[in-house]
Design an enzyme around this catalytic site. Sequence first.
Site, mmCIF file in Angstrom:
data_model
loop_
_atom_site.group_PDB
_atom_site.id
_atom_site.type_symbol
_atom_site.label_atom_id
_atom_site.label_comp_id
_atom_site.label_asym_id
_atom_site.label_seq_id
_atom_site.Cartn_x
_atom_site.Cartn_y
_atom_site.Cartn_z
ATOM 1 N N ARG A 125 58.349 69.458 -54.693
ATOM 2 C CA ARG A 125 57.269 68.715 -55.360
ATOM 3 C C ARG A 125 56.325 68.150 -54.305
ATOM 4 O O ARG A 125 56.752 67.393 -53.432
ATOM 5 C CB ARG A 125 57.851 67.583 -56.211
ATOM 6 C CG ARG A 125 56.790 66.711 -56.847
ATOM 7 C CD ARG A 125 57.342 65.683 -57.845
ATOM 8 N NE ARG A 125 56.240 64.864 -58.329
ATOM 9 C CZ ARG A 125 56.203 63.536 -58.297
ATOM 10 N NH1 ARG A 125 57.236 62.842 -57.868
ATOM 11 N NH2 ARG A 125 55.136 62.891 -58.725
ATOM 12 N N HIS A 138 48.469 61.254 -56.695
ATOM 13 C CA HIS A 138 49.522 60.355 -56.225
ATOM 14 C C HIS A 138 48.850 59.245 -55.397
ATOM 15 O O HIS A 138 48.906 59.243 -54.160
ATOM 16 C CB HIS A 138 50.552 61.138 -55.402
ATOM 17 C CG HIS A 138 51.889 60.458 -55.271
ATOM 18 N ND1 HIS A 138 53.076 61.028 -55.693
ATOM 19 C CD2 HIS A 138 52.229 59.253 -54.763
ATOM 20 C CE1 HIS A 138 54.087 60.201 -55.439
ATOM 21 N NE2 HIS A 138 53.597 59.118 -54.869
ATOM 22 N N GLU A 141 53.083 57.815 -61.574
ATOM 23 C CA GLU A 141 53.288 56.373 -61.728
ATOM 24 C C GLU A 141 52.012 55.585 -62.027
ATOM 25 O O GLU A 141 51.572 54.760 -61.225
ATOM 26 C CB GLU A 141 53.967 55.805 -60.475
ATOM 27 C CG GLU A 141 55.323 56.418 -60.209
ATOM 28 C CD GLU A 141 56.075 55.759 -59.057
ATOM 29 O OE1 GLU A 141 55.479 54.932 -58.349
ATOM 30 O OE2 GLU A 141 57.259 56.069 -58.872
ATOM 31 N N ASN A 156 60.706 58.838 -62.389
ATOM 32 C CA ASN A 156 61.027 58.389 -61.043
ATOM 33 C C ASN A 156 61.942 57.176 -61.172
ATOM 34 O O ASN A 156 61.530 56.137 -61.690
ATOM 35 C CB ASN A 156 59.757 57.967 -60.275
ATOM 36 C CG ASN A 156 58.790 59.123 -60.058
ATOM 37 O OD1 ASN A 156 59.119 60.278 -60.322
ATOM 38 N ND2 ASN A 156 57.606 58.815 -59.569
ATOM 39 N N TYR A 205 64.545 54.475 -59.228
ATOM 40 C CA TYR A 205 65.042 53.948 -57.959
ATOM 41 C C TYR A 205 66.087 52.847 -58.095
ATOM 42 O O TYR A 205 66.989 52.747 -57.289
ATOM 43 C CB TYR A 205 63.879 53.407 -57.109
ATOM 44 C CG TYR A 205 63.039 54.505 -56.512
ATOM 45 C CD1 TYR A 205 63.368 55.064 -55.277
ATOM 46 C CD2 TYR A 205 61.932 55.019 -57.183
ATOM 47 C CE1 TYR A 205 62.617 56.083 -54.723
ATOM 48 C CE2 TYR A 205 61.180 56.045 -56.646
ATOM 49 C CZ TYR A 205 61.524 56.577 -55.416
ATOM 50 O OH TYR A 205 60.793 57.590 -54.880
ATOM 51 N N GLU A 232 61.629 61.805 -58.917
ATOM 52 C CA GLU A 232 61.888 61.086 -57.672
ATOM 53 C C GLU A 232 63.148 60.259 -57.831
ATOM 54 O O GLU A 232 63.363 59.644 -58.876
ATOM 55 C CB GLU A 232 60.754 60.101 -57.299
ATOM 56 C CG GLU A 232 59.476 60.719 -56.828
ATOM 57 C CD GLU A 232 58.395 59.672 -56.520
ATOM 58 O OE1 GLU A 232 58.734 58.525 -56.156
ATOM 59 O OE2 GLU A 232 57.214 60.020 -56.663
HETATM 60 C C1 GBH Z 1 57.696 55.565 -55.585
HETATM 61 O O1 GBH Z 1 57.443 54.446 -56.419
HETATM 62 C C2 GBH Z 1 56.414 56.238 -55.160
HETATM 63 O O2 GBH Z 1 56.036 57.227 -56.110
HETATM 64 C C3 GBH Z 1 56.514 56.887 -53.795
HETATM 65 O O3 GBH Z 1 55.251 57.277 -53.358
HETATM 66 C C4 GBH Z 1 57.178 55.937 -52.841
HETATM 67 O O4 GBH Z 1 57.195 56.413 -51.523
HETATM 68 C C5 GBH Z 1 58.580 55.684 -53.355
HETATM 69 O O5 GBH Z 1 58.485 55.066 -54.598
HETATM 70 C C6 GBH Z 1 59.407 54.749 -52.509
HETATM 71 O O6 GBH Z 1 58.914 53.441 -52.557
HETATM 72 O O7 GBH Z 1 57.346 45.317 -53.507
HETATM 73 O O8 GBH Z 1 58.666 43.969 -54.975
HETATM 74 O O9 GBH Z 1 56.384 44.477 -55.578
HETATM 75 C C7 GBH Z 1 58.592 53.777 -56.865
HETATM 76 C C8 GBH Z 1 58.299 52.596 -57.774
HETATM 77 C C9 GBH Z 1 57.385 50.410 -57.901
HETATM 78 C C10 GBH Z 1 59.037 50.831 -56.297
HETATM 79 C C11 GBH Z 1 56.920 49.206 -57.134
HETATM 80 C C12 GBH Z 1 58.596 49.609 -55.510
HETATM 81 C C13 GBH Z 1 57.445 47.523 -55.547
HETATM 82 C C14 GBH Z 1 58.232 46.286 -55.785
HETATM 83 N N1 GBH Z 1 57.936 51.415 -57.011
HETATM 84 N N2 GBH Z 1 57.993 48.620 -56.364
HETATM 85 S S1 GBH Z 1 57.607 44.889 -54.902
#
Ligand code: GBH
Length: 472
Positions: free
Chosen positions: A73, A118, A163, A305, A307, A372
């Site tokens: 991807r 993105h 996102e 996605n 996490y 992701e």
């Molecule tokens: C992904 O987002 C992105 O698509 C990707 O580009 C990125 O590299 C990857 O995550 C890893 O971070 O800092 O406490 O405000 C994941 C969703 C939403 C996770 C916002 C981090 C920030 C929380 N993201 N969140 S804070």
Amino acid sequence: MFPREFAWGAATAAYQIEGGWQADGKGPNIWDTFCHEKGRVFEEHNGDVACNSYELWEKDLECIQQLGLTHYRLSLSWARLLPDGTTSHVNQKGVQYYNKVIDDLLACNVSPMVTLYHLDLPQALQGQGGWKSPDIATLFDSYAKFCFQTFGDRVKLWITINEPYVCAKLGHEDGIHAPGLKEPGIAAYLVGHNMLRAHAMAWHSYNSFYRTKQKGAVSLAFNSDWLEPLNAGCTEDIAATERYFAFTLGWFAWPVFVTGDYPELMRSAIDAQSKKTGCSGSSRLPSFSKDEPAILGTADFFALNYYTSRKVKAGGGCGKMCMVSDQDAEVVLDPSWPICGVSWLAVVPHGLRKLLKYIKDTFNNPAVYITENGFSQVGPLQIEDVQRSGFYKDTILEVAKAIQEDEVNVRGYFAWSLLDNFEWADGFSVRFGLFHVDFADAKRSRTIYQSGREYAKIISKYKCGQSKEKTE
Ligand code: GBH
């Protein structure tokens, strides 16, 4: 254990890996601008060179082959293809670059999944109001049609927008992502709205003009945490959890998969708050027009996605990791869910299985790609990253259970990320790669982590549905 056609992938994004920010006629985008302003990104890091994948694509391809991926991807840099964001001028060097990437992948039997957007809007379009302007939807649609036309003979899996939540909230409410706007309670809703309109137009374009011939599938990628009430028996916490889902995943997935409109919980909360605080009676959450292409049904699969997971508690107002002021719920970190690496990422593999089941039940059993998933290291570098290896093993086991026991229709899994890369506001201080990248080395040499070897092992064990249990 996994279906025969299961996609085993890894993901990247253009701004995070390519570099070549001014190479061969590329136009500037909002991340170029943002990073070049003081105080925006960790230690003033930027993506000017990043992993230099613009020049080192062949090295990336070697990594892809070493892992044995069936899918890769990537995202296209809008301003590399269309320097001022419009089709009035096409940068042929940009077209050549992505043609080579796509052709090389196919020659190695790897299928591309291509994201159109993105986070990297052409700067010229930001100058015209960016995602806050309603005109962005038709501009995006033209860009999307250009990409379908140019690459769609070979690309069969498309993600329009990655996102939308992150772009709306982090870019226009918190100001920690480009374009760095802090307009709480207003801009995020506008931006989210225009992203949904833009996505829907592009999906309809594909559907009307390209689908019959190209036979691909188009969707958009949602980010979502798994959420649970802090106290399972507490009605307030349960309601707060529902609100939290509505204001994050629901904000974008509900219009596309369920009703064509925002979740009722979101609509009623924002309408009521807007009334209370003036706003001349009109809601800060826009409404969809009946004269525009419908939003409902504009996804051929569900792209997720995932996490991390969170516990939700009622009535705490909004903390750092919480949605817009209208939401009213508090998120707490459960001490039994360890935080490793970045501060926001509690490592909860079983949260993915629960979220997949929730998606099956809430969004009418769609085909799901996990577009992701990953976990980062910060601080002293470990090539033998034992914890991250274990994470991939545990997580993929949870995906297997979701498929076998919960009968969720999961079609693929993409690890984030193929390479250590430019991690947005955290610069290069946070590493998500399956391959280590030496950013001090002009050659940006790539070295596989233990987690990369582990993932390669998992893939070779399960690829083509050839798990021992099943075939023998
Ligand atoms: C992904 O987002 C992105 O698509 C990707 O580009 C990125 O590299 C990857 O995550 C890893 O971070 O800092 O406490 O405000 C994941 C969703 C939403 C996770 C916002 C981090 C920030 C929380 N993201 N969140 S804070």
